[in-house]
Design an enzyme around this catalytic site. Sequence first.
Site, PDB file in Angstrom:
ATOM      1  N   GLN A 196     -38.125  97.006   7.460  1.00 24.46           N
ATOM      2  CA  GLN A 196     -37.086  96.266   6.725  1.00 24.46           C
ATOM      3  C   GLN A 196     -36.304  97.212   5.831  1.00 24.46           C
ATOM      4  O   GLN A 196     -35.069  97.144   5.761  1.00 24.46           O
ATOM      5  CB  GLN A 196     -37.734  95.156   5.893  1.00 24.46           C
ATOM      6  N   ARG A 241     -31.823  90.762  13.412  1.00 25.09           N
ATOM      7  CA  ARG A 241     -30.947  91.924  13.548  1.00 25.09           C
ATOM      8  C   ARG A 241     -29.717  91.602  14.386  1.00 25.09           C
ATOM      9  O   ARG A 241     -28.602  92.002  14.047  1.00 25.09           O
ATOM     10  CB  ARG A 241     -31.737  93.079  14.185  1.00 25.09           C
ATOM     11  N   ARG A 270     -48.720  82.860   8.850  1.00 19.28           N
ATOM     12  CA  ARG A 270     -49.658  83.602   9.712  1.00 19.28           C
ATOM     13  C   ARG A 270     -51.119  83.320   9.350  1.00 19.28           C
ATOM     14  O   ARG A 270     -51.997  83.432  10.194  1.00 19.28           O
ATOM     15  CB  ARG A 270     -49.356  85.104   9.685  1.00 19.28           C
ATOM     16  N   SER A 298     -41.884 100.873   6.310  1.00 18.20           N
ATOM     17  CA  SER A 298     -41.289  99.533   6.344  1.00 18.20           C
ATOM     18  C   SER A 298     -40.022  99.527   7.180  1.00 18.20           C
ATOM     19  O   SER A 298     -39.036 100.205   6.861  1.00 18.20           O
ATOM     20  CB  SER A 298     -40.954  99.060   4.928  1.00 18.20           C
ATOM     21  N   LYS A 329     -38.596  87.114  16.272  1.00 12.93           N
ATOM     22  CA  LYS A 329     -37.994  86.890  14.943  1.00 12.93           C
ATOM     23  C   LYS A 329     -37.301  88.157  14.444  1.00 12.93           C
ATOM     24  O   LYS A 329     -36.160  88.104  13.985  1.00 12.93           O
ATOM     25  CB  LYS A 329     -39.142  86.461  14.009  1.00 12.93           C
ATOM     26  N   SER A 330     -37.972  89.288  14.554  1.00 10.42           N
ATOM     27  CA  SER A 330     -37.379  90.540  14.054  1.00 10.42           C
ATOM     28  C   SER A 330     -36.059  90.840  14.762  1.00 10.42           C
ATOM     29  O   SER A 330     -35.064  91.205  14.131  1.00 10.42           O
ATOM     30  CB  SER A 330     -38.328  91.718  14.322  1.00 10.42           C
ATOM     31  N   ASP A 369     -48.501  92.568  11.061  1.00 11.87           N
ATOM     32  CA  ASP A 369     -48.420  91.100  11.110  1.00 11.87           C
ATOM     33  C   ASP A 369     -49.585  90.486  11.886  1.00 11.87           C
ATOM     34  O   ASP A 369     -49.812  89.281  11.825  1.00 11.87           O
ATOM     35  CB  ASP A 369     -47.092  90.669  11.755  1.00 11.87           C
ATOM     36  N   ARG A 411     -52.540  88.675   1.886  1.00 12.54           N
ATOM     37  CA  ARG A 411     -53.221  88.341   3.148  1.00 12.54           C
ATOM     38  C   ARG A 411     -54.652  88.843   3.205  1.00 12.54           C
ATOM     39  O   ARG A 411     -55.469  88.258   3.918  1.00 12.54           O
ATOM     40  CB  ARG A 411     -52.411  88.838   4.355  1.00 12.54           C
TER      41      ARG A 411
HETATM   42  C1  S3P Z   1     -40.423  93.230   9.878  1.00  8.91           C
HETATM   43  C2  S3P Z   1     -41.098  94.312   9.371  1.00  8.91           C
HETATM   44  C3  S3P Z   1     -42.434  94.197   8.775  1.00  8.91           C
HETATM   45  C4  S3P Z   1     -43.106  92.895   9.161  1.00  8.91           C
HETATM   46  C5  S3P Z   1     -42.200  91.710   9.022  1.00  8.91           C
HETATM   47  C6  S3P Z   1     -40.980  91.874   9.897  1.00  8.91           C
HETATM   48  C7  S3P Z   1     -39.076  93.446  10.430  1.00  8.91           C
HETATM   49  O1  S3P Z   1     -42.320  94.239   7.378  1.00  8.91           O
HETATM   50  O2  S3P Z   1     -44.279  92.709   8.390  1.00  8.91           O
HETATM   51  O3  S3P Z   1     -42.870  90.532   9.372  1.00  8.91           O
HETATM   52  O4  S3P Z   1     -38.536  92.551  11.087  1.00  8.91           O
HETATM   53  O5  S3P Z   1     -38.534  94.534  10.218  1.00  8.91           O
HETATM   54  P1  S3P Z   1     -42.133  95.605   6.549  1.00  8.91           P
HETATM   55  O6  S3P Z   1     -40.810  96.162   6.881  1.00  8.91           O
HETATM   56  O7  S3P Z   1     -42.228  95.204   5.106  1.00  8.91           O
HETATM   57  O8  S3P Z   1     -43.238  96.503   6.970  1.00  8.91           O
END
Ligand code: S3P
Length: 432
Positions: A173, A32, A392, A171, A27-28, A319, A350
């Site tokens: 993200q 991107r 999750r 993070s 997914k990540s 996660d 969570r």
């Molecule tokens: C992710 C980063 C993580 C993760 C999320 C996906 C990503 O979050 O928990 O499920 O794809 O960069 P954070 O960036 O808030 O740590």
Amino acid sequence: MSLFGSKSKKVSAASRLEGTVQFGGDKSISHRYAMLAAIANGESEIHFFSPSADCQSTLNCLKSLGVKIERKDNVVKIAGVGLDGLRAPTGPLDAGNSGSTIRMLSGILSGQPFRSVLVGDESLSRRPMKRVADPLTLMGARFKTADKGCPPIEIEGGNLHSIRYEMPVASAQVKSAILLAGLFVEGQTEVVEKVPTRDHTEIALELMGADIGRHQQTIAVRGRARLEGKKLYVPGDLSSAAFFIVAGLIVPNSNLMLHNVGLNPTRTALLDLLVPMGGRVKVVNLEMLNGELLGDLHVDSSQLAGGEIPQELVPGLIDELPVLSVLGTQTEQGLTFRGAAELRVKESDRLAAVAENLRRMGAEVEEFPDGLRVAGRQKLRGAEIDPHADHRIAMAFAVAALVAEGTTTIKDSSRVDISFPDFFETLQRVAG
Ligand code: S3P
């Protein structure tokens, strides 16, 4: 195991798990690739694109920004519009449940000479966005958020300047949002990460022709470089595989073969933790694809020691902590972790959701502001599980159900579509 209904699923104890599983694309990485392909020049073809609802939210937002996207099952073709080709959306962009979509897209939208509004579902509308709004505001974008810095977010982009930003929270993200905004800046944008987080954005940027450098804790991107569309392959999602790794370890007599799983070292803290604890997970057939490592995993049921999770592993496990908490109940010493306050601002709180549902199953749990202590050698019993609208949590407790006495009902089970639409079918198949 008998499973029925689309709203609730019933899961009972399994005597063993056996078989081969191939997971959907990570997914990540899919988020991107889609975002970068949209602002690259020429066509990209992304194979094994994630089947998750979250990644579909990203594609929908990109379409609303004028990007032509064709999807046939797991192959997504994106006609890149170049750095200056996105169009102002005619309405709000809907990120659904997806934190990655709203935060990373905020970076791209900050570089656009138009106004955009990003919205999300009920869960996303409670999540903190100040962490992206702050650095992007420093770069020159104008942000408005709802109360407490939550979505909807309104962004007036354009005319950004470079910054050097030390990340106050770990993070990926937020890091990615800044690097993506940096693509639209004349000059060099730098992000300093005290705690390393997943580096898929850095790898993908390099692959597609961005001018990016990494030195110790600093990642630097020089803006206005031309990105090129590519044929890309997404490895299987390790965060989805995590449910089967844990299930294979804790259900007696199990033997699972998990194919083509992404093993980027910034994502494998789960294996770094479980193997020394006695987890029989063997990695074979390692290969590199588009700068990302992947391989096959053999998982055999194991006696697990448990213990305290070292805090430095926590960001890399973020996660996986719900399903690891379930695993903790089946270890010798139980499992404790601290330094995970971030779990309170995920798709649900969570820590609270795991503690509540473990107690429903009869387990002994202590909840801290930033972690949990789960007692070991617990006999779980079937219960009704409330996933708190969190994919999750639903999947973690379906795994718990496999080692519980009686039947467990997972309410609101279609939540799994957010990351792993075939989760219950796959579980049923390996449970025989
Ligand atoms: C992710 C980063 C993580 C993760 C999320 C996906 C990503 O979050 O928990 O499920 O794809 O960069 P954070 O960036 O808030 O740590």
